[in-house]
Design an enzyme around this catalytic site. Structure first.
Site, PDB file in Angstrom:
ATOM      1  N   ASN A   1       3.491   9.644   7.985  1.00 40.36           N
ATOM      2  CA  ASN A   1       4.283   8.604   7.353  1.00 40.36           C
ATOM      3  C   ASN A   1       3.472   7.324   7.329  1.00 40.36           C
ATOM      4  O   ASN A   1       2.490   7.173   8.071  1.00 40.36           O
ATOM      5  CB  ASN A   1       5.585   8.366   8.123  1.00 40.36           C
ATOM      6  CG  ASN A   1       6.498   9.575   8.083  1.00 40.36           C
ATOM      7  OD1 ASN A   1       6.794  10.089   7.002  1.00 40.36           O
ATOM      8  ND2 ASN A   1       6.936  10.029   9.251  1.00 40.36           N
ATOM      9  N   LYS A   2       3.887   6.385   6.493  1.00 43.35           N
ATOM     10  CA  LYS A   2       3.136   5.134   6.376  1.00 43.35           C
ATOM     11  C   LYS A   2       3.186   4.325   7.669  1.00 43.35           C
ATOM     12  O   LYS A   2       2.206   3.730   8.071  1.00 43.35           O
ATOM     13  CB  LYS A   2       3.693   4.304   5.213  1.00 43.35           C
ATOM     14  CG  LYS A   2       2.798   3.126   4.836  1.00 43.35           C
ATOM     15  CD  LYS A   2       1.447   3.608   4.345  1.00 43.35           C
ATOM     16  CE  LYS A   2       0.471   2.475   4.107  1.00 43.35           C
ATOM     17  NZ  LYS A   2      -0.890   2.962   3.877  1.00 43.35           N
ATOM     18  N   VAL A   3       4.326   4.305   8.319  1.00 43.24           N
ATOM     19  CA  VAL A   3       4.476   3.603   9.590  1.00 43.24           C
ATOM     20  C   VAL A   3       4.733   4.644  10.671  1.00 43.24           C
ATOM     21  O   VAL A   3       5.694   5.406  10.595  1.00 43.24           O
ATOM     22  CB  VAL A   3       5.632   2.592   9.562  1.00 43.24           C
ATOM     23  CG1 VAL A   3       5.747   1.872  10.905  1.00 43.24           C
ATOM     24  CG2 VAL A   3       5.424   1.574   8.443  1.00 43.24           C
TER      25      VAL A   3
ATOM     26  N   GLU B   1       0.862  -1.179   0.000  1.00 43.01           N
ATOM     27  CA  GLU B   1       0.000   0.000   0.000  1.00 43.01           C
ATOM     28  C   GLU B   1       0.900   1.232   0.000  1.00 43.01           C
ATOM     29  O   GLU B   1       1.649   1.468   0.950  1.00 43.01           O
ATOM     30  CB  GLU B   1      -0.907  -0.009   1.237  1.00 43.01           C
ATOM     31  CG  GLU B   1      -2.010   1.019   1.196  1.00 43.01           C
ATOM     32  CD  GLU B   1      -2.990   0.812   2.340  1.00 43.01           C
ATOM     33  OE1 GLU B   1      -4.180   0.601   2.065  1.00 43.01           O
ATOM     34  OE2 GLU B   1      -2.563   0.848   3.509  1.00 43.01           O
TER      35      GLU B   1
ATOM     36  N   ALA C   1      -0.095   4.647  -0.906  1.00 41.44           N
ATOM     37  CA  ALA C   1      -0.707   5.865  -0.376  1.00 41.44           C
ATOM     38  C   ALA C   1      -0.656   5.837   1.146  1.00 41.44           C
ATOM     39  O   ALA C   1      -0.827   4.779   1.767  1.00 41.44           O
ATOM     40  CB  ALA C   1      -2.143   5.994  -0.854  1.00 41.44           C
TER      41      ALA C   1
END
Length: 344
Positions: free
Chosen positions: A338-340, A142, A144
């Site tokens: 951020n993604k994580v 993923e 986005a």
């Protein structure tokens, strides 16, 4: 130009099919582990925490087991021991690499709990490795920042978990979910009217109850993340206890409901109250009754209430992506995110 978020919304039917195909054969594994426990404790943050709310309602309402949403800071900040004998602790993290969730699930095991990981990070992720049992979703990468397909596949994994702890539901309903999601992607309802109804508004209240409460929380989070709206996610029971005063001409309401179930009449009545006071009420799901009471409406899935949240969020995702673009915001990379996310 098609955004990554929009492309990943479109990937959800396939991601759900793959995840269900992989996880449904593992219900007996869940059953064996859960048979050693009585209660459930969910450990998550952000979008995963909203997914956990669905798991809590599903398992309490349909399996008759008490559930709780854990506070990771008890383990990671206060560093307190808690007696978790007889508890099934379920850690949720889309990446499987959020250190706080990994540490908390490991802490739960050390306190006597049996542990399950739900993650898109794969069996080699830190969360999966620390758990007694890992239910790995198959959403694919993923890109986005706002989670879409990782959220809906988490709900699918939680539905499989519910089957394993004895939920009184028809498992065949799960096989209908991918097609229902595909239909919503093709025809989300009056998307443009809802988008225009939110343009220029500083905030919005998003409300649902019961199984739909998780959708209200997740949609509110998406509108905050990607559209920078002051979006408040509330159960309509809590909304009626005072915060409804914030709903006015400048603060519309988005009301979410499955097409059936005991919370639908109250959601329709709330839409009528909001519009009767001169404010806008935008419906998501709720069938023809909610659509008739709303200012404008997005379609919901033709699914039983217990699996409806896997479809209900999809029009909300499409709304978020379209509204962000309408506001000149890149929904793939919201500011400050951020993604994580690692929590201190």
């Amino acid at each position: 130009m098609t955004t990554k978020m929009r492309s990943e919304i479109a990937e959800q039917p396939a991601a759900l099919r793959d995840t269900l195909d992989a996880l449904l054969p593992r219900v007996d594994e869940v059953r064996r582990l859960a048979g050693q426990t009585r209660h459930l404790l969910f450990v998550a943050r952000g979008t995963s925490d909203n997914a956990a709310v669905y798991g809590r309602y599903l398992i309490e309402a349909r399996a008759g087991r008490m559930c709780a949403l854990g506070a990771p800071s008890i383990a990671t900040t206060y560093r307190r021991r808690v007696d978790l004998d007889g508890v099934l602790a379920v850690g949720l993290s889309q990446s499987g690499r959020t250190e706080e969730i990994v540490e908390t699930l490991d802490w739960a095991k050390s306190c006597g709990a049996k542990t399950v990981a739900i993650t898109n990070g794969g069996p080699a992720s830190p969360l999966a490795e620390v758990a007694d049992l890992a239910l790995c979703t198959l959403a694919g990468e993923e890109k986005a920042v706002p989670a879409t397909k990782t959220y809906t596949t988490q709900l699918a994994a939680l539905a499989v978990l519910a089957l394993g702890v004895g939920a009184d539901v028809n498992a065949d309903d799960l096989q209908r979910v991918p097609d229902a999601v595909e239909k919503l992607i093709d025809d989300p309802g009056d998307l443009s009217a809802v988008v225009e109804g939110l343009v220029g508004k500083p905030g919005v209240v998003v409300s649902g109850r019961g199984f739909a409460f998780s959708t209200a929380l997740e949609l509110a989070l998406k509108l905050k993340e990607a559209c920078y709206l002051h979006a408040m996610g509330l159960s309509y029971a809590d909304l009626l206890h005072g915060p409804i005063a914030v709903v006015d001409e400048d603060t519309p309401a988005i009301l979410v409901a499955a097409g059936e179930g005991p919370t639908l009449p109250g959601t329709v009545a709330l839409a009528e109250r909001v519009t009767g006071a001169g404010a806008s009420a935008f419906g998501v799901g709720g069938g023809t009754s909610l659509a008739a009471a709303a200012t404008a409406a997005l379609n919901g899935p033709d699914l039983p209430e217990w699996v409806a949240p896997m479809g209900l969020i999809v029009p909300g995702q499409l709304l978020t992506e379209a509204l962000a673009r309408r506001l000149g915001i890149d929904p793939d990379a919201p500011r400050g995110l951020n993604k994580v996310t690692q929590t201190d």
